[in-house]
Design an enzyme around this catalytic site. Sequence first.
Site, short mmCIF file in Angstrom:
data_model
loop_
_atom_site.label_atom_id
_atom_site.label_comp_id
_atom_site.label_asym_id
_atom_site.label_seq_id
_atom_site.Cartn_x
_atom_site.Cartn_y
_atom_site.Cartn_z
N ASN A 140 67.02 44.53 68.88
CA ASN A 140 65.85 45.03 68.16
C ASN A 140 65.41 43.99 67.14
O ASN A 140 66.25 43.40 66.45
CB ASN A 140 66.18 46.32 67.41
CG ASN A 140 66.23 47.53 68.32
OD1 ASN A 140 65.73 47.51 69.43
ND2 ASN A 140 66.84 48.59 67.84
N ARG B 135 67.43 49.25 74.85
CA ARG B 135 68.41 48.15 74.96
C ARG B 135 69.55 48.49 75.92
O ARG B 135 69.97 47.65 76.70
CB ARG B 135 68.97 47.78 73.58
CG ARG B 135 67.92 47.13 72.68
CD ARG B 135 68.44 46.92 71.27
NE ARG B 135 68.75 48.22 70.68
CZ ARG B 135 69.65 48.42 69.73
NH1 ARG B 135 70.35 47.41 69.25
NH2 ARG B 135 69.86 49.63 69.24
#
Length: 87
Positions: free
Chosen positions: A35, A17
Amino acid sequence: MRLTALVSGTVQGVGYRRYVQRHARDLGLSGSAENLPDGRVEVVAEGPPEHLERLLHWLRRGPPHARVADVQTQYSEATGLRDFHVY
């Protein structure tokens, strides 16, 4: 334009990320990387189509410890997101 991408493989717990955030900000894109409970990462990004295509290249590549198995994409109209966030 808006890109929504669902990235599967080894993409959680490997810095994916933050990697996406860095490349998105470098490209001047706004959006988020999050996520999902099923192990995938959802990436939403808005900006010029050519910048989204460059981000897609980085999504498929991933950081060193990631193993990207698949990237499912969907395009739609931008909604005016600001900055790029990690959730």
